[in-house]
Design a protein around this motif. Structure first.
Motif, mmCIF file in Angstrom:
data_model
loop_
_atom_site.group_PDB
_atom_site.id
_atom_site.type_symbol
_atom_site.label_atom_id
_atom_site.label_comp_id
_atom_site.label_asym_id
_atom_site.label_seq_id
_atom_site.Cartn_x
_atom_site.Cartn_y
_atom_site.Cartn_z
ATOM 1 N N PRO A 1 0.822 -1.214 0.000
ATOM 2 C CA PRO A 1 0.000 0.000 0.000
ATOM 3 C C PRO A 1 0.855 1.263 0.000
ATOM 4 O O PRO A 1 1.967 1.270 0.554
ATOM 5 N N PRO A 2 0.382 2.331 -0.623
ATOM 6 C CA PRO A 2 1.122 3.603 -0.594
ATOM 7 C C PRO A 2 1.352 4.075 0.838
ATOM 8 O O PRO A 2 0.573 3.772 1.742
ATOM 9 N N ALA A 3 2.417 4.856 1.025
ATOM 10 C CA ALA A 3 2.775 5.313 2.369
ATOM 11 C C ALA A 3 1.967 6.513 2.830
ATOM 12 O O ALA A 3 1.947 6.827 4.023
ATOM 13 N N SER A 4 1.286 7.197 1.902
ATOM 14 C CA SER A 4 0.549 8.400 2.289
ATOM 15 C C SER A 4 -0.746 8.492 1.486
ATOM 16 O O SER A 4 -0.985 7.705 0.563
ATOM 17 N N GLY A 5 -1.571 9.475 1.826
ATOM 18 C CA GLY A 5 -2.809 9.707 1.085
ATOM 19 C C GLY A 5 -3.997 8.925 1.595
ATOM 20 O O GLY A 5 -5.031 8.866 0.936
ATOM 21 N N TRP A 6 -3.896 8.367 2.802
ATOM 22 C CA TRP A 6 -4.964 7.562 3.371
ATOM 23 C C TRP A 6 -5.820 8.385 4.336
ATOM 24 O O TRP A 6 -5.327 9.265 5.025
ATOM 25 N N ASP B 1 -11.405 -16.387 -5.280
ATOM 26 C CA ASP B 1 -10.377 -16.923 -6.178
ATOM 27 C C ASP B 1 -10.602 -16.545 -7.635
ATOM 28 O O ASP B 1 -10.374 -17.344 -8.539
ATOM 29 N N THR B 2 -11.027 -15.310 -7.871
ATOM 30 C CA THR B 2 -11.145 -14.823 -9.240
ATOM 31 C C THR B 2 -9.768 -14.467 -9.800
ATOM 32 O O THR B 2 -9.620 -14.213 -10.982
ATOM 33 N N ARG B 3 -8.757 -14.456 -8.934
ATOM 34 C CA ARG B 3 -7.362 -14.271 -9.319
ATOM 35 C C ARG B 3 -6.518 -14.765 -8.157
ATOM 36 O O ARG B 3 -7.051 -15.218 -7.153
ATOM 37 N N LYS B 4 -5.188 -14.650 -8.264
ATOM 38 C CA LYS B 4 -4.292 -15.156 -7.231
ATOM 39 C C LYS B 4 -4.373 -14.315 -5.964
ATOM 40 O O LYS B 4 -4.444 -13.085 -6.015
ATOM 41 N N TYR B 5 -4.347 -14.984 -4.823
ATOM 42 C CA TYR B 5 -4.337 -14.293 -3.534
ATOM 43 C C TYR B 5 -3.020 -13.554 -3.345
ATOM 44 O O TYR B 5 -1.938 -14.104 -3.574
ATOM 45 N N VAL B 6 -3.109 -12.288 -2.946
ATOM 46 C CA VAL B 6 -1.930 -11.490 -2.623
ATOM 47 C C VAL B 6 -1.974 -11.189 -1.127
ATOM 48 O O VAL B 6 -2.950 -10.607 -0.644
ATOM 49 N N PRO B 7 -0.963 -11.597 -0.367
ATOM 50 C CA PRO B 7 -0.980 -11.351 1.075
ATOM 51 C C PRO B 7 -1.221 -9.876 1.391
ATOM 52 O O PRO B 7 -0.713 -8.984 0.719
ATOM 53 N N VAL B 8 -2.015 -9.632 2.431
ATOM 54 C CA VAL B 8 -2.379 -8.268 2.817
ATOM 55 C C VAL B 8 -1.258 -7.643 3.642
ATOM 56 O O VAL B 8 -0.881 -8.173 4.692
ATOM 57 N N GLN B 9 -0.736 -6.518 3.148
ATOM 58 C CA GLN B 9 0.280 -5.763 3.867
ATOM 59 C C GLN B 9 -0.383 -4.553 4.526
ATOM 60 O O GLN B 9 -1.208 -3.884 3.906
ATOM 61 N N PRO B 10 -0.033 -4.241 5.773
ATOM 62 C CA PRO B 10 -0.651 -3.082 6.431
ATOM 63 C C PRO B 10 -0.221 -1.772 5.780
ATOM 64 O O PRO B 10 0.857 -1.673 5.200
ATOM 65 N N VAL B 11 -1.088 -0.760 5.878
ATOM 66 C CA VAL B 11 -0.720 0.571 5.416
ATOM 67 C C VAL B 11 0.457 1.057 6.266
ATOM 68 O O VAL B 11 0.400 0.980 7.499
ATOM 69 N N PRO B 12 1.546 1.540 5.643
ATOM 70 C CA PRO B 12 2.715 1.968 6.420
ATOM 71 C C PRO B 12 2.370 3.017 7.471
ATOM 72 O O PRO B 12 1.726 4.024 7.194
#
Length: 231
Positions: free
Chosen positions: A111-116, A214-225
């Motif tokens: 996730p982006p580091a800013s703009g949240w 499973d409409t596509r590959k699972y991407v592990p969830v990374q927390p917002v910095p």
């Protein structure tokens, strides 16, 4: 399922053309009882959430980590709902949004580091937030009580193909979400208990909300910095 929700899930029609409901076989009961546990056991699942709205609609394309109960993805809107376009990360209590005028087809792995922007997840009155809460509730750290499922309205209603998988369609309990629901949702479950689709109605949406897995590959969830939403 294990906990009852205060909100209202309503039984819905489906593309597979359900037949008259009948009692579940012992095998079907077993598969329904473990389907949420299998999501937890897998760690996470890729999911596409389609949320209808009277002014358009939203599609959230992303992943859910069922160990931390955190979702992350990209939101695309249609009609007037394009104002919601951007990235989104959520837990059972918090929604983080990152507005974008031209969001990508898939959320970036980091996730982006800013703009949240952060806000509390609304438990009722918002179709998006209710759908996000339901999505998180579709994983559990233990199987549901198979003996109680038939007593709580579980039933077999048909069969259908979902993304190339043969499934049984079953009415099941509300999955313990605390967003405004009724006692049952509809599950598309494979022969091994894998959850391929869930469909439910919510009071604030004109049509069913659909969760496709499973409409596509699972991407592990990374927390917002620098931002850890409250669980």
């Amino acid at each position: 399922m294990t906990a009852a929700a205060a909100t209202t899930f309503i039984l819905l029609g489906d593309s597979g053309g359900p037949t008259a409901p009948r009692a579940l076989t012992s095998d079907e009961v077993s598969r329904l009882a473990i389907t949420r546990f299998l999501n937890y056991q897998a760690g996470g699942r890729a999911v596409t959430i389609t949320v209808p709205n009277a002014t358009g609609g939203l599609v959230i394309t992303g992943s859910i980590d069922y160990r931390t109960h955190t979702g992350y993805g990209v939101v695309h809107g249609t009609g007037r709902d394009t104002s919601s376009d951007g990235l989104i990360q959520w837990t059972a209590t918090t929604v983080l949004v990152h507005p974008m005028t031209d969001p990508p087809a898939a959320a970036p792995a980091s996730p982006p580091a800013s703009g949240w922007y952060s806000r509390p997840l609304q438990r009722s009155g918002m179709s998006l937030d209710t759908s996000l809460a339901i999505a998180l509730s579709l994983g559990s750290d233990r199987p549901d009580n198979a003996a109680l499922l038939p007593q709580n309205g579980a039933a077999w209603v048909g069969q259908d193909q979902v993304h190339g998988h043969q499934t049984d369609i079953m009415n099941g309990p509300d999955a313990g979400t605390k967003a405004s629901t009724s006692p049952t949702v509809r599950y598309w479950i494979g022969s091994d208990g894998t959850m391929h689709r869930v469909q439910a109605s919510i009071a604030s949406a004109p049509q069913p909300v659909v969760f496709d897995f499973d409409t596509r590959k699972y991407v592990p969830v990374q927390p917002v910095p620098g931002v850890t939403p409250a669980p």
